[in-house]
Each structure stands twice: as structure tokens, then as C-alpha cells.
Design an enzyme around this catalytic site. Structure first.
Site: not given
Ligand SMILES: *Cc1c(COP(=O)(O)O)cnc(C)c1O
Length: 376
Positions: A36, A134, A266, A314
Site C-alpha cells: 500500500k 477502527r 538560518y 528547504m
């Protein structure tokens, strides 16, 4: 597949390692490998092909569309969409493509029934609720379920399934035992009517650690991809020998000298305590490296571990390359796996997961979805 990434990070998938893991888990006739969510980020079709070559006769996928993709690629194996249908269209597609979706409640029964074709039975699985709370039919639903299926013989139940909540937690064995008893009892009642139904309860953890839960088919997921469901527990050795299938590399794109007192990235969260060499590499949170792990990561470079420093950006992150004088932009570094010197352990998805407070499943799905994959 991800066609939208232009990132230089590469997800290396070893299909040979996948096949060795599969072989280690037992007779293929007793296994329904779980592929999956794009095979936990490893790629639905390449993984299915490699497992089929290794003898897989069935696959568990997540959505019907994953099952259709397998059929369109020519797979003839049994295919079980674990989520069942999410729309009437899905149920129709399951019937049309000979998928075996899981039915989890009365509404699923009615929707599936509406898709029965006159020329052939619609084979389905029945999902039982035994403790996960569930999805699934409960004990109390069985009389009605049996009655409905008997009244609609074109809807043919071929699989009874339930899912364990705590199989990877040795301290919660009582929970698994209780689910096991509930599943045995409830599936027995269907088996009395449909003796050829197969039963399936075990995930990777139960396959490795709870033989009583094996029934006809086990459903290994994480173990196929090299994850040990018992990592960090007293049962850790049960997963010994599994190999990670995914590695992750990215190029060095710059080398810079930092003088003592200069800060990096940063927020200037890292300041050099002494003169040092820094390598800038092309990976960041846009390629799946959690920014919250800034300053807590290590990567493998030239076979050795070096610390990552400063904030993860990033598309870039920096590592302390002071111990690797020759490192250059001709090198790649490994965020997962990769060739290591003797005595050095590559970084694993388990290690990243532990640092991040999650499980390796999430790390693999994330890296696999965000980066181009290449197969050996
Ligand atoms: C994902 C899943 C599995 C596989 O679980 P692992 O812990 O990865 O082995 C098995 N059964 C069901 C229903 C699942 O959703």
C-alpha cells in the site's frame, strides 16, 4: 512515481534486498505482501514485479486505484485493497478488475452488491473489528452479515481479515491474545458456511513473533522493506537479518572554510568552535529531511559518519567535513544507507525515526514520495 520533483536527491531501491527479505519471511504461498501507499514509498510497480518474481501470489494494496494500476500493468495475482471502496465508482472498478476489496460494514455490503455482475461472482474480503476500533464488522454483526451474504451468493466471501493493534509491543501481548481469540471465534462462524475462506490476521510483528496468529495468510509490510517491528524491544532478534531496501544519497554542492566564531545557516544556530570545513549538500525539508532534526542528524560521507550542523534549509543542509579533507563536489553523501567503512554503521530509517519520535514507516513513505527513485 513522482514526476514533480526536480531535486537531486536519489532514493536507491535494492530490489534484491527486498526479495531476500521476502524469502526470509516464509513460504510465498502463506504471504500477502503489503504494498500500500506506493509500497511504503518504494514504488508500487517495481516492488510488485520483484515480489512476483520471488513467488508472491497475492498483494495487499491500499486503494482500489493501486489495484487497478497493478492490473493494468498485467499482474494476475489476487489483489486486496485494504481500504475497500471509497465511492461507488471504486466498488465498480473492484468488480470490473477482479480485485478483492475488504468490506467493513453494512453500507459496504450494499455498495458491493450493487456492482455484482451477472456473469461472474464478485469475490470480497470481510474485515472484522477485534480491538483496533477502527473499521470492521463486530461479533454482533455476524448473523446479519451471514444472512446478507447467503441471500446474495454472487457476493463471494473469500477472505476473513482483522488487524492487530499492539503486535509489535511485547508488553501488550494480552491485547494481541485477546484479538487473536476474537478473530478465531468470529472467523470460525463464517468458515462454517464458506469453508474455503482464507483467514489473515498477522502483520510483520505477528508474523515474526506470534505464530498462533498466522492462520492462512500473513500480511508483512515493514519487514519487507527491512524494518524490524521489534527494534528496541526484548524481541529485537526476531527481526535480525532483515535488510533495509531504501538508501538515500545527495550530491555535495559546495565546500567552505569556516573560521572559529562564524555561524552557519538560518538563525545562526551553529557557531564554529574552531576553524572547520563545511560541506553543503543538496537535501532539505523539501526532499524529506525533517527541519526539526536540524543539528541532530548525521550523514555518511566517504564511508564515515559526520554531523550535520545548523538549520536544515528547504533544499540544502550543511555537514561538518573537517575530518574529510578531500571531500569535494564530486562526492555524494548518504542520508540513509550507503557504503560504510569497517566498523561504521550507515544511518537507518529506524535511527531517524527514533530521533524524530516516529516510526520508520513514516520516514520511508516521506523520502520515497519526495524523491526520484532508482532501482538496482
Ligand atoms: C499496513 C498493514 C499491514 C502491514 O503492517 P506492517 O506492520 O507494515 O507489517 C497489514 N495489514 C493491514 C490491514 C495493514 O493496513
Amino acid at each position: 512515481m513522482n514526476d514533480t520533483t526536480f531535486a537531486p536527491t536519489r532514493c536507491h531501491i535494492s530490489l534484491a534486498a527486498l526479495q531476500r527479505n521476502f524469502a526470509r519471511l516464509g513460504d510465498p504461498a502463506t504471504l500477502m505482501p503489503v504494498i500500500k501507499n506506493d509500497a511504503y514509498g518504494h514504488g508500487l510497480l517495481p516492488v510488485a514485479r520483484a515480489l512476483a518474481k520471488a513467488g508472491a501470489r497475492r498483494f495487499a494494496v491500499g486503494t482500489p486505484s493501486e489495484g487497478i494500476a497493478l492490473r493494468q500493468a498485467g499482474f494476475k495475482q489476487g489483489i486486496v485493497p485494504l481500504l475497500g471502496g471509497m465511492s461507488q465508482e471504486d466498488w465498480r472498478a473492484c468488480a470490473a478488475h477482479f480485485l478483492t476489496p475488504l468490506l467493513a460494514d453494512g453500507e459496504d455490503l450494499r455498495k458491493a452488491k450493487a456492482c455484482v455482475r451477472h456473469d461472474r461472482p464478485f469475490r470480497v474480503g470481510v474485515k472484522f473489528e477485534t480491538g483496533m476500533n477502527r473499521l470492521g464488522f463486530g461479533q454482533e454483526d455476524v448473523p446479519e452479515l451471514v444472512e446478507y451474504l447467503r441471500a446474495n451468493p454472487a457476493l463471494e466471501p473469500v477472505l476473513a481479515l482483522s488487524h492487530l493493534a499492539c503486535a509489535d509491543m511485547p508488553e501488550k501481548d494480552a491485547c494481541s491474545q485477546s484479538q487473536l481469540r476474537a478473530f478465531a471465534a468470529v472467523s470460525e462462524r463464517l468458515l462454517a458456511v464458506w469453508p474455503n475462506m482464507e483467514r489473515s490476521l498477522a502483520n510483520s510483528a505477528a508474523l515474526l513473533g506470534l505464530p498462533a496468529a498466522h492462520f492462512d495468510l500473513s500480511r508483512p509490510g515493514i519487514a519487507l522493506y527491512g524494518g524490524n517491528p521489534f527494534a528496541g524491544t526484548e524481541r529485537e532478534t526476531l527481526g535480525a537479518g532483515l535488510e533495509w531496501v531504501m538508501s538515500l544519497s545527495t550530491p555535495v554542492i559546495g565546500i567552505r572554510s569556516l573560521r572559529a566564531g562564524q555561524s552557519v545557516s538560518y538563525g545562526h544556530m551553529f557557531t564554529a568552535p574552531a576553524d572547520m570545513t563545511v560541506a553543503v549538500v543538496a537535501a532539505g525539508y523539501a526532499t524529506g529531511v525533517p527541519r526539526s532534526l536540524s543539528g541532530r542528524l548525521e550523514v555518511l560521507a566517504r564511508g564515515r559518519r559526520v554531523p550535520q550542523i545548523g538549520r536544515v534549509c528547504m533544499g540544502m543542509l550543511m555537514v561538518d567535513a573537517s575530518s574529510l579533507p578531500g571531500l569535494s563536489s564530486a562526492d555524494v553523501v548518504w542520508l540513509l544507507g550507503g557504503p560504510a567503512e569497517d566498523g561504521v554503521a550507515p544511518v537507518t530509517a529506524q535511527e531517524l525515526a527514533d530521533k524524530l519520535g516516529t516510526i520508520p514507516y513514516e520516514i520511508l513513505c516521506r523520502f520515497g514520495a519526495m524523491n526520484e527513485r532508482i532501482y538496482d
